[in-house]
Write a protein that holds these residues in place. Structure first.
Motif, PDB file in Angstrom:
ATOM      1  N   LEU A  88       0.643  -1.216   0.419  1.00 17.26           N
ATOM      2  CA  LEU A  88      -0.060   0.380   0.257  1.00 17.26           C
ATOM      3  C   LEU A  88       1.007   1.285   0.000  1.00 17.26           C
ATOM      4  O   LEU A  88       0.411   2.441  -0.732  1.00 17.26           O
ATOM      5  N   HIS A  89       2.096   1.357   0.606  1.00 17.22           N
ATOM      6  CA  HIS A  89       2.731   2.819   0.467  1.00 17.22           C
ATOM      7  C   HIS A  89       3.553   2.575  -0.615  1.00 17.22           C
ATOM      8  O   HIS A  89       3.338   3.744  -0.846  1.00 17.22           O
ATOM      9  N   ILE A  90       4.375   1.646  -0.686  1.00 17.25           N
ATOM     10  CA  ILE A  90       4.765   2.172  -2.638  1.00 17.25           C
ATOM     11  C   ILE A  90       3.380   2.416  -3.607  1.00 17.25           C
ATOM     12  O   ILE A  90       3.353   2.550  -4.298  1.00 17.25           O
ATOM     13  N   LEU A  91       1.831   1.938  -3.310  1.00 22.87           N
ATOM     14  CA  LEU A  91       1.389   2.508  -4.207  1.00 22.87           C
ATOM     15  C   LEU A  91       1.198   4.246  -3.782  1.00 22.87           C
ATOM     16  O   LEU A  91       0.644   4.363  -5.183  1.00 22.87           O
ATOM     17  N   GLU A  92       0.819   4.304  -2.782  1.00 22.08           N
ATOM     18  CA  GLU A  92       0.169   5.689  -2.405  1.00 22.08           C
ATOM     19  C   GLU A  92       1.461   6.346  -3.016  1.00 22.08           C
ATOM     20  O   GLU A  92       0.889   7.545  -3.039  1.00 22.08           O
ATOM     21  N   ARG A  93       2.886   5.872  -2.381  1.00 20.66           N
ATOM     22  CA  ARG A  93       3.909   7.055  -2.053  1.00 20.66           C
ATOM     23  C   ARG A  93       4.517   6.696  -3.502  1.00 20.66           C
ATOM     24  O   ARG A  93       4.408   8.230  -3.739  1.00 20.66           O
ATOM     25  N   THR A  94       4.903   5.931  -3.915  1.00 23.37           N
ATOM     26  CA  THR A  94       5.643   5.799  -4.960  1.00 23.37           C
ATOM     27  C   THR A  94       4.943   5.770  -6.506  1.00 23.37           C
ATOM     28  O   THR A  94       5.388   6.007  -7.933  1.00 23.37           O
ATOM     29  N   GLY A  95       3.791   5.141  -6.464  1.00 22.59           N
ATOM     30  CA  GLY A  95       2.982   4.781  -8.142  1.00 22.59           C
ATOM     31  C   GLY A  95       3.116   4.281  -8.586  1.00 22.59           C
ATOM     32  O   GLY A  95       4.428   3.084  -8.846  1.00 22.59           O
ATOM     33  N   VAL A  96       2.189   3.579  -9.220  1.00 22.46           N
ATOM     34  CA  VAL A  96       2.641   3.165 -10.833  1.00 22.46           C
ATOM     35  C   VAL A  96       2.330   3.931 -12.329  1.00 22.46           C
ATOM     36  O   VAL A  96       1.425   4.697 -12.294  1.00 22.46           O
ATOM     37  N   ARG A  97       3.146   3.238 -13.039  1.00 21.66           N
ATOM     38  CA  ARG A  97       3.018   3.782 -14.486  1.00 21.66           C
ATOM     39  C   ARG A  97       2.394   2.631 -15.206  1.00 21.66           C
ATOM     40  O   ARG A  97       2.081   0.881 -15.136  1.00 21.66           O
ATOM     41  N   LEU A  98       0.955   3.853 -15.753  1.00 22.19           N
ATOM     42  CA  LEU A  98      -0.213   2.896 -16.864  1.00 22.19           C
ATOM     43  C   LEU A  98       0.471   3.366 -18.134  1.00 22.19           C
ATOM     44  O   LEU A  98      -0.494   4.663 -18.409  1.00 22.19           O
ATOM     45  N   HIS A  99       0.520   2.336 -18.632  1.00 22.87           N
ATOM     46  CA  HIS A  99       0.274   2.441 -20.680  1.00 22.87           C
ATOM     47  C   HIS A  99      -0.585   2.591 -21.018  1.00 22.87           C
ATOM     48  O   HIS A  99      -0.320   2.268 -22.076  1.00 22.87           O
ATOM     49  N   HIS A 100      -1.358   2.801 -20.925  1.00 25.41           N
ATOM     50  CA  HIS A 100      -3.586   3.414 -21.513  1.00 25.41           C
ATOM     51  C   HIS A 100      -3.934   3.714 -20.651  1.00 25.41           C
ATOM     52  O   HIS A 100      -4.471   3.976 -19.303  1.00 25.41           O
ATOM     53  N   PRO A 101      -4.533   4.968 -21.313  1.00 24.93           N
ATOM     54  CA  PRO A 101      -4.946   6.403 -20.728  1.00 24.93           C
ATOM     55  C   PRO A 101      -6.232   5.433 -19.788  1.00 24.93           C
ATOM     56  O   PRO A 101      -6.437   6.992 -19.078  1.00 24.93           O
ATOM     57  N   PRO A 102      -6.940   5.146 -20.989  1.00 24.21           N
ATOM     58  CA  PRO A 102      -8.551   4.969 -20.299  1.00 24.21           C
ATOM     59  C   PRO A 102      -8.289   4.301 -18.645  1.00 24.21           C
ATOM     60  O   PRO A 102      -9.103   4.040 -17.705  1.00 24.21           O
ATOM     61  N   ALA A 103      -7.353   3.364 -18.466  1.00 21.74           N
ATOM     62  CA  ALA A 103      -7.064   2.706 -16.721  1.00 21.74           C
ATOM     63  C   ALA A 103      -6.692   3.836 -16.109  1.00 21.74           C
ATOM     64  O   ALA A 103      -6.277   3.984 -14.929  1.00 21.74           O
ATOM     65  N   VAL A 104      -5.859   4.259 -16.607  1.00 25.53           N
ATOM     66  CA  VAL A 104      -5.789   5.535 -15.916  1.00 25.53           C
ATOM     67  C   VAL A 104      -6.795   6.906 -15.648  1.00 25.53           C
ATOM     68  O   VAL A 104      -6.902   7.420 -14.405  1.00 25.53           O
TER      69      VAL A 104
ATOM     70  N   VAL B  98       2.319  -8.987 -17.215  1.00 22.14           N
ATOM     71  CA  VAL B  98       2.367  -7.714 -17.046  1.00 22.14           C
ATOM     72  C   VAL B  98       3.856  -7.565 -16.844  1.00 22.14           C
ATOM     73  O   VAL B  98       4.896  -7.749 -16.343  1.00 22.14           O
ATOM     74  N   THR B  99       4.422  -6.140 -17.492  1.00 16.26           N
ATOM     75  CA  THR B  99       6.084  -5.836 -17.293  1.00 16.26           C
ATOM     76  C   THR B  99       6.163  -5.661 -16.226  1.00 16.26           C
ATOM     77  O   THR B  99       7.774  -7.002 -15.918  1.00 16.26           O
ATOM     78  N   ASN B 100       6.161  -5.288 -14.972  1.00 12.07           N
ATOM     79  CA  ASN B 100       6.263  -5.615 -13.891  1.00 12.07           C
ATOM     80  C   ASN B 100       5.747  -4.503 -12.517  1.00 12.07           C
ATOM     81  O   ASN B 100       4.471  -4.216 -13.314  1.00 12.07           O
ATOM     82  N   GLY B 101       5.621  -5.079 -11.222  1.00 10.49           N
ATOM     83  CA  GLY B 101       4.706  -4.639 -10.576  1.00 10.49           C
ATOM     84  C   GLY B 101       4.917  -3.015 -10.968  1.00 10.49           C
ATOM     85  O   GLY B 101       3.162  -2.469 -10.231  1.00 10.49           O
ATOM     86  N   LEU B 102       5.868  -2.006 -10.972  1.00 12.30           N
ATOM     87  CA  LEU B 102       4.632  -0.732 -11.239  1.00 12.30           C
ATOM     88  C   LEU B 102       5.030  -0.124 -12.647  1.00 12.30           C
ATOM     89  O   LEU B 102       5.471   0.770 -13.084  1.00 12.30           O
ATOM     90  N   GLN B 103       5.244  -1.193 -13.528  1.00 10.53           N
ATOM     91  CA  GLN B 103       4.994  -0.717 -15.250  1.00 10.53           C
ATOM     92  C   GLN B 103       4.182  -1.801 -15.903  1.00 10.53           C
ATOM     93  O   GLN B 103       4.584  -3.094 -15.856  1.00 10.53           O
TER      94      GLN B 103
ATOM     95  N   LEU C 259       7.042  -5.351  -4.176  1.00 10.14           N
ATOM     96  CA  LEU C 259       6.787  -4.226  -5.297  1.00 10.14           C
ATOM     97  C   LEU C 259       5.619  -5.476  -6.298  1.00 10.14           C
ATOM     98  O   LEU C 259       4.548  -5.122  -6.769  1.00 10.14           O
ATOM     99  N   TRP C 260       6.016  -6.844  -5.880  1.00 10.73           N
ATOM    100  CA  TRP C 260       5.288  -7.337  -6.989  1.00 10.73           C
ATOM    101  C   TRP C 260       3.646  -7.399  -6.514  1.00 10.73           C
ATOM    102  O   TRP C 260       2.979  -7.352  -7.526  1.00 10.73           O
ATOM    103  N   ASN C 261       3.504  -7.516  -5.712  1.00 12.60           N
ATOM    104  CA  ASN C 261       2.166  -7.923  -4.643  1.00 12.60           C
ATOM    105  C   ASN C 261       1.539  -6.295  -4.929  1.00 12.60           C
ATOM    106  O   ASN C 261       0.511  -5.895  -5.195  1.00 12.60           O
ATOM    107  N   ALA C 262       2.448  -5.504  -4.971  1.00  9.87           N
ATOM    108  CA  ALA C 262       1.485  -3.694  -5.184  1.00  9.87           C
ATOM    109  C   ALA C 262       1.287  -4.243  -6.037  1.00  9.87           C
ATOM    110  O   ALA C 262       0.360  -3.543  -7.189  1.00  9.87           O
ATOM    111  N   GLY C 263       2.205  -4.132  -7.423  1.00 10.31           N
ATOM    112  CA  GLY C 263       1.711  -4.513  -9.153  1.00 10.31           C
ATOM    113  C   GLY C 263       0.306  -5.229  -8.885  1.00 10.31           C
ATOM    114  O   GLY C 263      -0.319  -4.930 -10.277  1.00 10.31           O
ATOM    115  N   CYS C 264       0.052  -6.496  -8.387  1.00  5.02           N
ATOM    116  CA  CYS C 264      -1.036  -7.765  -8.866  1.00  5.02           C
ATOM    117  C   CYS C 264      -2.549  -6.735  -8.131  1.00  5.02           C
ATOM    118  O   CYS C 264      -3.457  -6.534  -8.847  1.00  5.02           O
TER     119      CYS C 264
END
Length: 470
Positions: free
Chosen positions: A23-39, A203-208, A249-254
């Motif tokens: 949760l900390h990773i998702l809130e502070r670091t964030g994930v990069r989403l390469h699809h505008p509708p998802a963003v 998926v590419t990785n947990g944050l991409q 990190l892996w779990n953050a992506g899930c």
């Protein structure tokens, strides 16, 4: 299957720490989403978006998604009968997809896989009692490169009636695979109500999160169809090398995938990753499949969340069928069964997922039978305790000609491949090793087993859908 006493490596407090870290990773670091509708979907829900596609997801959205996601998913067979109930501590076993090479059981040669290998692999899966769901195993080099996934799906639909897990290159392939499945099921609503196919999304990785993965996730969740969502982060490369950091990190992506799917359609069937914290082997630069360190962690988190999971076992880093491949397959199958992994895929894999082997697959089928027997409940009753029989035979008798033995000897487990004969009997029969016996069993099953055919009009429609895409 349901082990009588599932093994848990992580305590609940340790799962809570990993959850908080994700949760900390998702809130502070964030994930990069390469699809505008998802963003935009996340932005409308209250996520913070910067740099166009860097999305920081508040814990509130994760907590809401965990409430709406189903805790189990049932996959049916071609006839709509429930076969695989992914949830609780039940484990089901199947193959993997898209191996580039095959170790040909007829010649021992490692070569590029072709469409015939896909068809034979699916037929073999249909014949094996301990293969619960089917994947295509091989990437056919003789199929059109851009539409090979359609050939794989058509082969699975034609050569087995068991549940299917399919992989596609892009959204168009996913749409076509679903359209084919709907033809077999009898329509869109019939497939949604009794799904017999689930999509495996890498998926590419947990944050991409790549565009193709997000497109497929939105398409499938929108239709209410099951999908796995599995990041492939590697410790030392795209994730921390440490187990805890890599798993967080892996779990953050899930969890990011879970949130997106549930925002798109609350209650849509979502299957999380049943493995994580993989790492590069720093001596070779390769990614090994059979690492002991990462075992059980992702499964424990999936149970902590109450989510269905997609695990992998029956795998090996060996290059051919032999001692290493058998021992690694056995270890990973037992680990997944003890952990209560739900959908355990990749049986028959060699060379860290580059190569598949039908001989290795039939060995795995027997290993699963052994594991299921070892973990099955024990019947303790007056009949099985046999106190009256023991008293009747007494200390000086024997049980070979006992009616109790005749009644119950089939209750014991007997192998198909493992050799329990004496040395001379084994030598006279050719002194064959396990790999040789497995290859012979593959041939016997392929010669003797005929999958239940599709109705002819359905088969023609599937073939036309496949061929029109050349």
């Amino acid at each position: 299957m349901r082990p009588a006493a599932p093994f848990r490596r992580l305590t609940r407090p340790e799962c809570e720490v990993l959850h908080e870290a994700s949760l900390h990773i998702l809130e502070r670091t964030g994930v990069r989403l390469h699809h505008p509708p998802a963003v935009q979907l996340l932005k409308r829900a209250g996520a913070k978006v910067t740099e166009e596609n860097r999305v920081r997801i508040p814990r509130r959205l994760v907590e809401e998604a965990l409430k709406t996601a189903p805790s189990s998913i049932t996959l049916h067979d071609r006839h709509g009968e429930p076969v695989v109930e992914a949830g609780g501590n039940r484990s089901f076993f199947g193959t993997g997809s898209d191996c580039i090479y095959i170790v040909d059981h007829r010649t021992g040669e490692r070569r590029k896989a072709v469409l015939r290998d896909v068809q034979e692999g699916v037929t073999l899966c249909d014949a094996l009692d301990n293969v619960d769901f089917v994947m295509c195993m091989f990437l056919p080099s003789d199929a059109p490169r851009l539409t090979a996934d359609r050939y794989e799906m058509a082969a699975m639909l034609e050569y087995t009636s068991k549940p299917i897990v399919y992989v596609t290159t892009d959204l168009a392939g996913c749409e076509d695979a679903v359209a084919m499945a709907e033809v077999v099921a009898g329509g869109e609503e019939a497939l949604r109500e009794r799904p017999f196919a689930a999509c495996y999304i890498n998926v590419t990785n947990g944050l991409q999160h790549n565009q193709e993965a997000l497109e497929k996730l939105l398409f499938l969740s929108g239709k209410g169809l099951p999908a796995t969502y599995v990041p492939v982060s590697l410790g030392g490369a795209s994730a921390p090398i440490t187990l805890a950091g890599g798993m967080a990190l892996w779990n953050a992506g899930c969890l990011a995938g879970l949130v997106i799917g549930q925002l798109n359609r609350p209650g849509s069937p979502f299957i999380t990753s049943g493995w994580g914290a993989s790492a590069l082997d720093m001596r070779t630069g390769l990614s090994p499949y059979v690492e002991p360190e990462k075992q059980f962690m992702a499964q424990d988190l999936a149970h902590f969340y109450g989510l269905p999971m997609f695990g992998f076992g029956g795998i090996s880093d060996a290059k051919q069928v032999g001692v290493q491949s058998g021992s690694e397959a056995a270890l990973t199958l037992m680990a997944n069964a003890l952990a209560g992994s739900h959908l355990v895929h990749d049986m028959g894999y060699l060379e860290s997922g580059l190569t598949g082997s039908l001989a290795q697959l039939v060995i795995c089928d027997e290993l699963v039978s052994w594991v299921r027997t070892a973990l099955s409940p024990v019947e303790i009753s007056p009949e099985t305790l046999a106190l009256d029989v023991i008293d009747e035979i007494g200390p000086d008798g024997q049980y070979l000609d006992s009616m109790h033995t005749l009644t119950h000897y089939r209750d014991r487990w007997y192998p198909t491949l493992a050799d329990r004969r004496g040395y001379e009997a084994w030598r006279i029969d050719g002194g064959k090793d396990m790999g040789q016996r497995a290859s012979e069993r593959v041939d016997a099953l392929l010669n003797d087993h005929t999958p239940e055919p599709l109705p002819e009009d359905v088969r023609r429609r599937i073939a036309k859908m496949r061929d029109d895409l050349k």
